[in-house]
Design an enzyme around this catalytic site. Sequence first.
Site, short mmCIF file in Angstrom:
data_model
loop_
_atom_site.label_atom_id
_atom_site.label_comp_id
_atom_site.label_asym_id
_atom_site.label_seq_id
_atom_site.Cartn_x
_atom_site.Cartn_y
_atom_site.Cartn_z
N ASP A 97 36.02 36.18 40.90
CA ASP A 97 35.22 36.42 42.10
C ASP A 97 35.99 35.98 43.35
O ASP A 97 36.63 34.93 43.34
CB ASP A 97 33.93 35.60 41.96
CG ASP A 97 32.88 35.94 43.00
OD1 ASP A 97 32.48 37.11 43.06
OD2 ASP A 97 32.47 35.02 43.74
N GLU B 103 38.87 40.23 42.12
CA GLU B 103 38.20 40.83 43.27
C GLU B 103 39.02 40.41 44.49
O GLU B 103 38.99 39.25 44.90
CB GLU B 103 36.76 40.32 43.38
CG GLU B 103 35.98 41.09 44.44
CD GLU B 103 34.73 40.37 44.93
OE1 GLU B 103 33.86 41.03 45.49
OE2 GLU B 103 34.64 39.14 44.79
C1 GLC Z 1 31.51 38.50 45.18
C2 GLC Z 1 30.43 39.02 44.27
C3 GLC Z 1 29.15 39.05 45.06
C4 GLC Z 1 28.81 37.64 45.46
C5 GLC Z 1 29.96 37.00 46.23
C6 GLC Z 1 29.80 35.53 46.33
O1 GLC Z 1 31.79 39.33 46.24
O2 GLC Z 1 30.79 40.25 43.73
O3 GLC Z 1 28.11 39.63 44.34
O4 GLC Z 1 27.66 37.63 46.24
O5 GLC Z 1 31.19 37.22 45.60
O6 GLC Z 1 30.05 34.91 45.10
#
Ligand code: GLC
Length: 534
Positions: free
Chosen positions: A200, A271
């Site tokens: 994440d 991500e």
């Molecule tokens: C990422 C996740 C999202 C979350 C954020 C904070 O972007 O995909 O859903 O709210 O991180 O952890």
Amino acid sequence: MTEAWWKHGVLYEIYTRSFGDANGDGVGDLDGITAHLDHVAWLGVDAIWLTPFYRSPMADFGYDVSDHTDVDPLFGDLGAFDRLITAAHERDLQVVVDYVPNHTSDRHPWFTDSRSSRNSARRDWFFWRDAGRDGGPPNNWISLFGGPAWEWDQETGQYYLHTFLREQPDLNWRNPAVRDAMFDVARFWLDRGVDGFRVDVAGAVMKDPELRDNPLNHGRPWRGMFGAEWEAQDHLHDFAHPDVHRVWRDFRSLVDGYDRRDGRDRVVIGEVPSHDLVQWAAYYGERLDGMHLPFGFHLLRHDWGSGTVGDVVERVEAALPAGAASSWVLGNHDQHRVATAAGPERARAAMMLLLTLRGAPTVYYGDELGMTNVDIPPDRIRDPWERNVPGQGRDAARTPMPWTDGPNGGFCPPGVAPWLPLGRPGLGIDVASQMKDSHSMLALTRRLIEVRRQEPVLRGGAYRALDDLPPGVIAFLREDGGRRVAVALNLGHEAADVPLPGGRVIVSTGLDRDDPVKGSVALAPYEGVVVRLV
Ligand code: GLC
């Protein structure tokens, strides 16, 4: 030696709250996922990614973790996780779990300890700073979910940093104790048998050591991905600091250590920011020793009618380091459904594109049915982001999976209120109806995954764009030695003739063609074909 599954495998994202509700409380759970694994295996994907199921007060629906090594009772317990992973492995499905390194919940014992006193041994595990000169926050950083990224703590008279909600304080990864503790979290899940992690907000874990103000992003138009306030800054100092790559290289060697011990292939997916392609490609690591698959978000929020989808693919192909696998994503739990973003009429062509591009694609649960965003009545809004910054909410793309066209779509028992409303029944957007229809979007998705397996060039073959195409058409070759497959997609609303060498259609978006191709292929509006060339 066989090639690692993650290089070309299809990943299927499951939003844990919304897949299957086994205990009848209206919220999806781990046993509910296990109960539906036959669907996933039947679809033919290689791996599932589960969004967080760890203990959490659910301020951000599990992305606020209060215990990294336990399952939240809402979703089950560790036994349910073990059952899920065993059932997945029995079906040759790899299991990728979410790893949330940037922040914890404000109820995590690390944070309550850190907050308890300025002298706490864990004070420096998070970012605590005195007020700025004007008595306000220490710098100009903005929370992605709206408002300043700093929260005042009355008791100890300092601010703490939260890139997301105030209930999600940021961990200080420059402190080696934090790194060790979070690496232990990864070991815990690896020891329990997981096949990889989706990391994440991987770009945020290293901040500017001096926490300097971000410069203002003068004149660049608001892209609408995040709030206008957030996009008004250049996130030079809070995101994508070059030191992050050291963290992910070390993380990768931890994971590789497990592979060396038992010969299995695990994956680290990130991500990561994707607008600056040089910055994005850096996540692979200088010697491909960083993340295996930094997600490719390049087509999210893209205007599918603009005729530039092909240009985006070209640019990404050119930026991809040699030997690296790309990782295309057309939708996820933070974005509009692709059938909404691209338009429902392009959902099939979008799926064909996703599953024929190079690399390892991710299918978001329900996209195999052509699910669209669901209208959420104001009194049923759940996403805190929508409450803070209206218009940015993500509930519409997180609605329960419709398994049938019966009550609650078979997601939870009749008479129970699902945590988010389902889309309208009776439109054929449910698994049971589409199973009965040999031309359904579900049948198409499954067929495309099957064709990927049958045609090695669709997995390992090179990508070559075709040019001189009619407006709105994207077409490319996948080739390896003498074998060649062409993909032609008409994203426009006019019929088009696409020049192609001789061959035969092996799959079309309508699942209704197997015609020979001699010099060109005629495409109806929004139609796509995969052609085996002779
Ligand atoms: C990422 C996740 C999202 C979350 C954020 C904070 O972007 O995909 O859903 O709210 O991180 O952890």
